[in-house]
Design a protein around this motif. Structure first.
Motif, mmCIF file in Angstrom:
data_model
loop_
_atom_site.group_PDB
_atom_site.id
_atom_site.type_symbol
_atom_site.label_atom_id
_atom_site.label_comp_id
_atom_site.label_asym_id
_atom_site.label_seq_id
_atom_site.Cartn_x
_atom_site.Cartn_y
_atom_site.Cartn_z
ATOM 1 N N ALA A 1 1.224 -1.516 -0.444
ATOM 2 C CA ALA A 1 -0.018 0.141 0.150
ATOM 3 C C ALA A 1 0.949 1.607 0.011
ATOM 4 O O ALA A 1 1.954 1.156 0.492
ATOM 5 C CB ALA A 1 -0.660 -0.186 1.290
ATOM 6 N N PRO B 1 -2.390 -0.336 -4.443
ATOM 7 C CA PRO B 1 -3.244 0.738 -3.182
ATOM 8 C C PRO B 1 -2.765 1.964 -3.074
ATOM 9 O O PRO B 1 -1.717 1.936 -1.709
ATOM 10 C CB PRO B 1 -4.388 -0.576 -2.838
ATOM 11 C CG PRO B 1 -3.516 -1.293 -2.715
ATOM 12 C CD PRO B 1 -2.585 -1.577 -3.624
ATOM 13 N N VAL C 1 -4.284 4.327 -0.049
ATOM 14 C CA VAL C 1 -4.742 5.442 1.039
ATOM 15 C C VAL C 1 -4.804 6.092 1.528
ATOM 16 O O VAL C 1 -3.430 7.294 2.140
ATOM 17 C CB VAL C 1 -4.919 3.803 2.488
ATOM 18 C CG1 VAL C 1 -5.935 4.441 3.012
ATOM 19 C CG2 VAL C 1 -5.020 2.963 1.798
ATOM 20 N N SER D 1 -7.552 9.351 -4.897
ATOM 21 C CA SER D 1 -7.032 7.221 -3.514
ATOM 22 C C SER D 1 -7.815 6.994 -3.760
ATOM 23 O O SER D 1 -9.146 7.144 -3.312
ATOM 24 C CB SER D 1 -6.543 8.372 -2.300
ATOM 25 O OG SER D 1 -5.909 9.464 -2.258
ATOM 26 N N ASP D 2 -6.985 5.746 -4.250
ATOM 27 C CA ASP D 2 -8.764 4.148 -3.391
ATOM 28 C C ASP D 2 -8.740 4.208 -2.639
ATOM 29 O O ASP D 2 -9.898 3.449 -2.396
ATOM 30 C CB ASP D 2 -7.667 3.307 -4.513
ATOM 31 C CG ASP D 2 -6.362 3.165 -5.367
ATOM 32 O OD1 ASP D 2 -7.127 3.493 -6.427
ATOM 33 O OD2 ASP D 2 -6.004 2.901 -5.460
ATOM 34 N N THR E 1 -7.126 -1.253 7.632
ATOM 35 C CA THR E 1 -7.236 -1.014 5.630
ATOM 36 C C THR E 1 -5.679 -1.418 4.830
ATOM 37 O O THR E 1 -5.528 -2.567 4.344
ATOM 38 C CB THR E 1 -7.341 0.203 5.763
ATOM 39 O OG1 THR E 1 -9.042 1.079 5.699
ATOM 40 C CG2 THR E 1 -7.759 -0.009 3.549
ATOM 41 N N LEU F 1 -5.210 -5.747 3.420
ATOM 42 C CA LEU F 1 -4.259 -4.879 2.335
ATOM 43 C C LEU F 1 -3.313 -5.778 1.868
ATOM 44 O O LEU F 1 -3.139 -6.466 0.926
ATOM 45 C CB LEU F 1 -4.200 -3.334 1.720
ATOM 46 C CG LEU F 1 -5.948 -2.625 0.374
ATOM 47 C CD1 LEU F 1 -4.436 -1.160 1.042
ATOM 48 C CD2 LEU F 1 -6.329 -3.436 0.329
ATOM 49 N N THR G 1 -1.534 -7.857 -4.106
ATOM 50 C CA THR G 1 -1.603 -6.172 -4.320
ATOM 51 C C THR G 1 -1.572 -6.146 -6.336
ATOM 52 O O THR G 1 -1.993 -5.532 -6.631
ATOM 53 C CB THR G 1 0.209 -6.069 -4.254
ATOM 54 O OG1 THR G 1 0.413 -6.240 -2.555
ATOM 55 C CG2 THR G 1 0.483 -4.670 -4.510
ATOM 56 N N ILE H 1 -4.790 -6.547 -7.822
ATOM 57 C CA ILE H 1 -5.320 -5.368 -7.276
ATOM 58 C C ILE H 1 -5.244 -4.084 -7.887
ATOM 59 O O ILE H 1 -5.692 -3.978 -8.563
ATOM 60 C CB ILE H 1 -4.719 -4.735 -5.808
ATOM 61 C CG1 ILE H 1 -5.848 -5.344 -5.231
ATOM 62 C CG2 ILE H 1 -5.950 -3.465 -5.404
ATOM 63 C CD1 ILE H 1 -5.465 -5.601 -2.977
ATOM 64 N N GLY H 2 -3.330 -4.449 -8.388
ATOM 65 C CA GLY H 2 -2.962 -3.692 -9.854
ATOM 66 C C GLY H 2 -4.013 -3.527 -10.850
ATOM 67 O O GLY H 2 -4.618 -2.228 -11.406
ATOM 68 N N LYS I 1 -7.915 -2.592 -10.576
ATOM 69 C CA LYS I 1 -7.280 -0.615 -10.643
ATOM 70 C C LYS I 1 -7.254 0.118 -11.783
ATOM 71 O O LYS I 1 -8.242 0.294 -11.933
ATOM 72 C CB LYS I 1 -6.466 -0.045 -9.649
ATOM 73 C CG LYS I 1 -5.904 0.784 -9.729
ATOM 74 C CD LYS I 1 -4.964 1.697 -8.573
ATOM 75 C CE LYS I 1 -4.668 2.499 -8.072
ATOM 76 N NZ LYS I 1 -3.394 2.936 -7.227
#
Length: 254
Positions: A45, A95, A97, A115-116, A191, A195, A200, A203-204, A207
């Motif tokens: 993150a 991500p 934060v 921001s996510d 959070t 994550l 990750t 998630i990328g 996104k």
């Protein structure tokens, strides 16, 4: 600004508390470069916050008053600084934060929107304040704010420059949640820990697909979504997730 890079978290703190962490062009460029350094192989993150009582007051008004440049110079400067902030935050495969420890104004509000995740101190206030100094919202404000809060509300915030509370910002979906001051660090840490337990890399890809598909026709969006899914299918994270499920254990995405 200062940067900490520990435990798989890239922490960026805007550090000009004497001017409420306002952004100079140099700070904006440095921020963009730092976000660009986030790597899913090294980070779970990116966490953004401000030093002192503010998250960020946006652009440095004093610097604006002293600036002497023509239209072409201004266009290039904006694109190379605040424009790059948008580009790097939108394309960041990790991500982001926002820990909004105080007021977020102008470009500061736009960075929260980019921001996510965003959690704000319940005492923080928010303003799309560009109109107060005769400017159009930048740092992605004209295209992203309507996506988050709706066109009519975005116009209200941008045309009036009014300040809204953290509670109202949460109701408008500008932030995820308004949090008591004493609980803000813990809420962000929760959070980040969540994550940390997720892949990750995947998630990328999520996104990337969501951002690329903003405004696309559904058929083009579906095709791009399928492309991202193929990349996910081929990843080590997917292989580990399937094996963990079949073996009845928690996946280890590290």
């Amino acid at each position: 600004m200062h940067v900490d890079n520990d435990d798989g978290v890239l922490r960026i703190t805007f550090d000009r508390p004497d001017v409420m962490n306002a952004f100079s062009t140099e700070t904006a460029a440095e921020f963009a470069d730092t976000v660009a350094s986030a790597d899913p192989d090294d980070h779970h993150a990116v966490v953004l916050t401000g030093e002192g009582d503010a998250f960020s007051a946006g652009g440095d008004i004093q610097a604006m008053a002293e600036r002497r440049e023509g239209p072409q110079e201004a266009y290039e400067r904006i694109g190379e600084t605040f424009g790059r902030v948008v580009e790097e935050m939108f394309e960041c495969p990790v991500p982001i934060v926002a820990k909004v420890n105080g007021d977020a104004v102008g470009a500061g509000l736009a960075i929260v929107a980019l921001s996510d995740f965003a959690y704000a101190d319940e005492e923080a206030t928010f303003s799309c304040a560009f109109v107060r100094v005769g400017l159009v919202p930048d740092t992605g404000g004209t295209f992203l704010l309507p996506q988050l809060v709706g066109l009519r509300t975005a116009k209200r915030l941008a045309f009036t420059g009014e300040f809204v509370s953290a509670e109202t910002a949460a109701e408008l979906d500008l932030i995820n949640e308004a949090v008591a001051t004493a609980d803000l660090d813990e809420r962000v840490a929760e959070t980040v820990d969540r994550l940390r337990r997720r892949p990750t890399e995947t998630i990328g890809l999520m996104k990337q697909a969501m951002h690329e598909n903003l405004g696309r026709h559904w058929s083009e969006a579906l095709d791009y979504e399928n492309l991202m899914q193929v990349q996910a299918y081929m990843s080590d994270s997917h292989e580990e997730g399937v094996e963990a499920f079949l073996e009845g254990r928690k996946p280890d995405f590290d």
